[in-house]
Write an enzyme that holds these catalytic residues in place. Structure first.
Site, PDB file in Angstrom:
ATOM      1  CB  SER A  60      -4.355  28.043  14.233  1.00 37.68           C
ATOM      2  OG  SER A  60      -4.549  26.914  13.007  1.00 37.68           O
ATOM      3  CD  GLU A  61      -0.016  24.135  15.797  1.00 39.53           C
ATOM      4  OE1 GLU A  61      -0.690  24.789  16.564  1.00 39.53           O
ATOM      5  OE2 GLU A  61       0.313  23.133  15.910  1.00 39.53           O
ATOM      6  CG  ASN A  62      -1.003  27.746  10.893  1.00 41.56           C
ATOM      7  OD1 ASN A  62      -1.922  27.966  11.711  1.00 41.56           O
ATOM      8  ND2 ASN A  62      -1.338  27.646   9.464  1.00 41.56           N
TER       9      ASN A  62
END
Lengths: 218, 216, 216, 218
Positions: free
Chosen positions: C45-47
């Site tokens: 998840s890019e966060n």
């Protein structure tokens, strides 16, 4: 991926003669000593080694230099290894000197998919020779290009069997950036722990970057 | 007091409370011995730690905790360990209040040479080029002359470490400040006459009306 | 099976063992439900996390553990948490085996538009431009048409997300592969005729001799 | 430096009207909520906010947008906040959209003393307009320039009284890069612990970067 741990000799066999090899460590601290010893034992030849320094004749990358495994080094410092100096002056080994911060950024760029970075370091010195100068907001910078290697040899403190890694104090140095910048990434841990034991916030290099894990010291 | 102690003690006077300071290997590391009482200085070692202390007692060394010269150190409460990219982001990014570096030559423009003697000795620049490019203040700590040869020269004959001039040069004879007008002689070492300094210096020096003795 | 489930199930067939995969917010996140039995896929998840799992039971959510859409998630054994610079170093650096993104349009060259409808809706590109530039494979998961309007068009009329063509387009009607020669119709959804797909597609499609039904 | 912890209102008073302000967080996760609330309470005006997104109308940076504190945002995503969209279309607020990875690298460059980075992201899109294209080894890249701000507002998990910081899971996001790229750096911790309690390897942002520390939640 769950990874079976290799012996240092098995790991050294994955490094072809003539390969470019990033090796973590700073004067041998944080260098994968067992894999280096195995490379010497195997009689590796013609390596291009990228690292901070060439250690001492019996320490760190210096062991590979002394054993004649190295054709070229790309490092920031060779002042602690007279064997490197001799081989360089005798024309037996090529030495490419790169400022330490620039070396770290070039390796990081190689791993991060950047085409390069602009740095003020090296302006007005021999480091600038042949390099493009780019002006941003009236300030000059050198364009420094990415570095990648065929293999990265890392030392770490803990690894789990996914090859998630932690580092320890000043033994961290170049290992995390190198983990991202090579096709084959081999990690030599001081300890191997079960998956799930290292908290997500303490992992420094994720296992998805590491292709091979070396067993803990016997 | 020997030459090195004079230099280290005088450089220590440049330290300021609540700052981050990098000490080069060799002579500059001696500066840490003379931090003024009650002053809090955080020392960075570019191999990856801020907040390190003296070598631990025999048998309590950690092979994973060393300074940039490879010597064993300790970690003080509140220390921070980091990788090389972070280390030089701190240095290049201007987060370092001061660096103290050794020198082979400084010229009339305040430029430093300290990494290579062509044909004789090639140490490599290590972190020096980044330190000179990025630190807020660059202090050179070196002997005034080497084997009778002046190290403060009109123009560098050795390869420069950076185009940027250094902030201050501290030697066993003098404190010299590079300015836009040239090198200014700010202080004399205890018992050293101005004439003695001029004789040991190849570059022209600007002489203010008063040139006090160094506080040590 | 509704349109979204068809798309998610078919995209899941593109997953490979021991790979790192990013799922865009919205429809693509559904793909995680259909990972083939026994296959180990690490989802990023890019966060800031690799190795996350389903939303935890009521009352066991952590406000510091969410996906890129802000939904609560859990951390699987062996998870890795990281900052945004590291996240996109992984994405841009080619360390991601596959990304699955939603789409507004794909054109005959395989270019994707998915972040802006001028004058109407500006979502922002978020991480999409980096994902298309950096992931080894880019799979677009979208409805074949929107409100009767074709989304697979000869030339983008919406602002492109990248110059680089995507690897595969999976819709509720078809699987389409952009190639140097143009868009190739690879598969039909169950019960859907080639004619139906052609009617819903504005871009020309290359038709191979056999166009099998999607495996789901 | 040992730092006395400030109240959120004291911290908000350090942010001048019209300042450029980096704010950590991703859809509000990892945003300094108490300082944001204090800025709204103070009625801050004319801020240029740099962050990942504008949250939702009642979440994260969105609270500042809703309260009319913001003149301009530099973010990667506004799709979750209709108020941002309205204000942008009405010409009340400027919106500069930057790809998320480029935003992270630009902020990192600002803190790391780099003059810029070369990225493939945005080539062939509207992001490339007006930017220099640099070719390295035959591949084109966009030159992206550094971002810095007057103030950075961070959320962290733990802080000690030197303001050494740790982050937690996905609440880390932009906070560590922003800590390096602003003149005033204010950290809002969930917990404050004694100096020496956070191991050196677990610190993520060193206290020397943080100028002000906010007290723990009461």
């Amino acid at each position: 991926m769950r990874r079976k741990a290799l012996t240092p000799a098995e790991a050294a066999a994955l490094v072809p003669d003539g390969a470019s090899v990033m090796i973590g460590g700073f004067l041998g601290v944080g260098s994968p000593r067992r894999v280096i010893d195995a490379l010497v034992a195997r009689g590796a030849k013609g390596l291009t080694v990228i690292g901070n320094d060439t250690g001492r004749p019996d320490l760190g990358i210096g062991k590979l230099v002394s054993a004649g495994c190295v054709a070229k080094v790309i490092v920031s410092h060779i002042g602690t290894n007279p064997v490197t100096q001799q081989k360089m002056l005798a024309g037996e080994m090529e030495v490419d000197l790169v400022p330490q911060g620039t070396l770290a950024e070039r390796i990081r760029a190689g791993g991060a998919g950047l085409g390069g970075v602009l740095t003020p370091t090296g302006l007005g010195t021999s480091v600038a020779e042949g390099k493009q100068v780019v002006t941003v907001d009236g300030r000059d910078f050198l364009l420094e290009t990415p570095l990648r290697a065929d293999v990265a040899l890392l030392h770490c403190y803990e690894a789990d069997y996914y090859a998630n890694l932690t580092y320890r104090l000043t033994a961290q140095n170049f290992n995390p950036v190198m983990a991202m910048a090579a096709d084959i990434v081999i990690a030599e841990p001081d300890e191997v722990v079960p998956i799930g034991v290292i908290p997500p916030d303490h992992v420094r290099t994720p296992g998805i970057l590491v292709t091979h894990l070396v067993e803990r010291p016997q | 007091m020997d030459a090195k102690e004079i230099i280290a003690r005088r450089v220590a006077r440049e330290l300021r409370d609540n700052t981050l300071v990098n000490l080069g290997i060799g002579l500059p590391t001696l500066v840490a011995r003379y931090v003024p009482e009650g002053m809090l200085v955080a020392f960075q070692s570019e191999n990856g730690i801020i907040g390190f202390g003296a070598r631990p007692p025999e048998g309590m060394e950690d092979p994973n905790l060393t300074d940039a010269g490879g010597g064993f150190i300790s970690a003080l409460p509140g220390a921070f360990a980091f990788d090389s990219a972070t280390s030089f982001a701190l240095i290049r990014g201007g987060h370092l209040d001061m660096t103290v570096l050794g020198g082979l030559q400084v010229d009339a423009k305040g430029r430093l040479a300290n990494w290579k003697v062509p044909g004789r000795m090639v140490a490599g620049m290590g972190g020096a080029m980044d330190l000179v490019a990025g630190a807020k203040r660059v202090v050179v700590a070196m002997q005034h002359a080497a084997k009778g040869e002046a190290k403060i020269v009109p123009e560098l004959t050795l390869p420069p470490t950076a185009a940027r001039p250094v902030s201050l040069v501290v030697t066993d004879l003098a404190v010299i400040e590079p300015t836009a007008d040239g090198l200014v002689l700010r202080e004399r070492a205890p018992g050293v006459a101005v004439e003695e300094i001029l004789a040991a210096t190849a570059a022209p020096l600007i002489l203010p009306d008063t040139i006090p003795e160094m506080p040590l």
